[in-house]
Design a protein around this motif. Sequence first.
Motif, PDB file in Angstrom:
ATOM      1  N   GLY A  96       0.815  -1.206   0.000  1.00 22.62           N
ATOM      2  CA  GLY A  96       0.000   0.000   0.000  1.00 22.62           C
ATOM      3  C   GLY A  96       0.846   1.253   0.000  1.00 22.62           C
ATOM      4  N   LEU A  97       0.241   2.344  -0.365  1.00 21.33           N
ATOM      5  CA  LEU A  97       0.936   3.629  -0.403  1.00 21.33           C
ATOM      6  C   LEU A  97       1.371   4.038   0.997  1.00 21.33           C
ATOM      7  N   CYS A  98       0.519   3.817   1.975  1.00 17.71           N
ATOM      8  CA  CYS A  98       0.828   4.197   3.356  1.00 17.71           C
ATOM      9  C   CYS A  98       2.049   3.425   3.870  1.00 17.71           C
ATOM     10  N   ASP A  99       2.086   2.123   3.645  1.00 15.92           N
ATOM     11  CA  ASP A  99       3.216   1.292   4.067  1.00 15.92           C
ATOM     12  C   ASP A  99       4.500   1.734   3.375  1.00 15.92           C
ATOM     13  N   SER A 100       4.407   2.044   2.111  1.00 18.83           N
ATOM     14  CA  SER A 100       5.568   2.484   1.345  1.00 18.83           C
ATOM     15  C   SER A 100       6.102   3.816   1.866  1.00 18.83           C
ATOM     16  N   ILE A 101       5.215   4.729   2.199  1.00 20.20           N
ATOM     17  CA  ILE A 101       5.629   6.039   2.716  1.00 20.20           C
ATOM     18  C   ILE A 101       6.306   5.876   4.076  1.00 20.20           C
ATOM     19  N   VAL A 102       5.693   5.084   4.962  1.00 19.69           N
ATOM     20  CA  VAL A 102       6.254   4.887   6.300  1.00 19.69           C
ATOM     21  C   VAL A 102       7.636   4.267   6.211  1.00 19.69           C
ATOM     22  N   ARG A 103       7.810   3.222   5.399  1.00 18.48           N
ATOM     23  CA  ARG A 103       9.090   2.520   5.309  1.00 18.48           C
ATOM     24  C   ARG A 103      10.149   3.306   4.539  1.00 18.48           C
ATOM     25  N   THR A 104       9.748   4.304   3.781  1.00 15.25           N
ATOM     26  CA  THR A 104      10.717   5.164   3.115  1.00 15.25           C
ATOM     27  C   THR A 104      11.432   6.038   4.140  1.00 15.25           C
ATOM     28  N   PHE A 105      10.709   6.452   5.165  1.00 15.83           N
ATOM     29  CA  PHE A 105      11.283   7.351   6.165  1.00 15.83           C
ATOM     30  C   PHE A 105      11.742   6.641   7.437  1.00 15.83           C
ATOM     31  N   THR A 106      11.403   5.368   7.592  1.00 20.10           N
ATOM     32  CA  THR A 106      11.911   4.561   8.693  1.00 20.10           C
ATOM     33  C   THR A 106      12.633   3.361   8.080  1.00 20.10           C
ATOM     34  N   ARG A 107      13.212   2.527   8.901  1.00 20.91           N
ATOM     35  CA  ARG A 107      13.930   1.368   8.363  1.00 20.91           C
ATOM     36  C   ARG A 107      12.968   0.268   7.960  1.00 20.91           C
ATOM     37  N   SER A 108      13.222  -0.303   6.805  1.00 18.41           N
ATOM     38  CA  SER A 108      12.405  -1.423   6.317  1.00 18.41           C
ATOM     39  C   SER A 108      12.765  -2.696   7.083  1.00 18.41           C
ATOM     40  N   ARG A 109      11.946  -3.724   6.945  1.00 16.13           N
ATOM     41  CA  ARG A 109      12.215  -5.007   7.601  1.00 16.13           C
ATOM     42  C   ARG A 109      13.567  -5.574   7.160  1.00 16.13           C
ATOM     43  N   SER A 110      13.855  -5.474   5.878  1.00 15.48           N
ATOM     44  CA  SER A 110      15.123  -6.017   5.365  1.00 15.48           C
ATOM     45  C   SER A 110      16.319  -5.257   5.913  1.00 15.48           C
ATOM     46  N   LYS A 111      16.213  -3.929   6.019  1.00 12.84           N
ATOM     47  CA  LYS A 111      17.322  -3.146   6.547  1.00 12.84           C
ATOM     48  C   LYS A 111      17.529  -3.450   8.033  1.00 12.84           C
ATOM     49  N   ARG A 112      16.445  -3.632   8.771  1.00 13.39           N
ATOM     50  CA  ARG A 112      16.574  -4.005  10.181  1.00 13.39           C
ATOM     51  C   ARG A 112      17.227  -5.382  10.306  1.00 13.39           C
ATOM     52  N   SER A 113      16.875  -6.317   9.427  1.00 13.42           N
ATOM     53  CA  SER A 113      17.497  -7.650   9.441  1.00 13.42           C
ATOM     54  C   SER A 113      18.972  -7.568   9.075  1.00 13.42           C
ATOM     55  N   TRP A 114      19.319  -6.712   8.112  1.00 12.16           N
ATOM     56  CA  TRP A 114      20.710  -6.495   7.686  1.00 12.16           C
ATOM     57  C   TRP A 114      21.546  -6.016   8.874  1.00 12.16           C
ATOM     58  N   ILE A 115      21.036  -5.038   9.612  1.00 11.88           N
ATOM     59  CA  ILE A 115      21.757  -4.488  10.764  1.00 11.88           C
ATOM     60  C   ILE A 115      21.815  -5.515  11.894  1.00 11.88           C
ATOM     61  N   ALA A 116      20.717  -6.213  12.137  1.00  6.93           N
ATOM     62  CA  ALA A 116      20.678  -7.199  13.227  1.00  6.93           C
ATOM     63  C   ALA A 116      21.633  -8.362  12.968  1.00  6.93           C
ATOM     64  N   ALA A 117      21.701  -8.831  11.723  1.00 13.26           N
ATOM     65  CA  ALA A 117      22.617  -9.925  11.395  1.00 13.26           C
ATOM     66  C   ALA A 117      24.062  -9.496  11.627  1.00 13.26           C
ATOM     67  N   ARG A 118      24.379  -8.277  11.262  1.00  9.40           N
ATOM     68  CA  ARG A 118      25.722  -7.753  11.505  1.00  9.40           C
ATOM     69  C   ARG A 118      25.987  -7.653  13.005  1.00  9.40           C
ATOM     70  N   GLY A 119      24.993  -7.195  13.761  1.00  7.83           N
ATOM     71  CA  GLY A 119      25.141  -7.074  15.206  1.00  7.83           C
ATOM     72  C   GLY A 119      25.383  -8.417  15.870  1.00  7.83           C
ATOM     73  N   LEU A 120      24.682  -9.446  15.416  1.00  6.62           N
ATOM     74  CA  LEU A 120      24.891 -10.782  15.970  1.00  6.62           C
ATOM     75  C   LEU A 120      26.296 -11.289  15.649  1.00  6.62           C
ATOM     76  N   GLN A 121      26.772 -11.015  14.430  1.00 11.50           N
ATOM     77  CA  GLN A 121      28.124 -11.437  14.054  1.00 11.50           C
ATOM     78  C   GLN A 121      29.178 -10.751  14.913  1.00 11.50           C
TER      79      GLN A 121
END
Length: 169
Positions: A96-121
Amino acid sequence: KASQLWRVHLRSRTKRCLVESSEFAVRKGTQVSLYYRKTYSEGQIRAILKQYDTDRLSSHRTVLKETLKEMVSSVTISSQDCTCKRFFIKESRFTGLCDSIVRTFTRSRSKRSWIAARGLQVRGIQTPVPIALIEEKRLGLLKRTVLITEFLDNACELNDYVQKCFGMK
């Protein structure tokens, strides 16, 4: 004071996956942003993504999870030296447009997973190695994000790891 300095050190090591460093590279364009490990070339990442797109449209795809907003699948790539490497692809879609707008200005699920995987390593926890994060935009809004990780043969699930190391049930 020493433990506080150690936490700051771990946080800074975790966030290095978002900037150009000795281990990570960042390529940002108007429509596509690419964060990746320097041990892989942009050509290798494109080959993995191309194989994923080909498998996604074929009947012999290996999908582990598929919902309206996300799909997790496995891709096997053969290299020139006759070895096969297996990768996991996590694709997040913004419906949806709303979800796309929110995730453009906050971190997406994939970006949060990218950072979390690095943090665990950084903290010494065995986790699939994050290879690349691709963010595709259309008209300035996020349309799709793709996280590519390497397959680990002898890895245990995180909840099993916590139970084994900390005795929690």
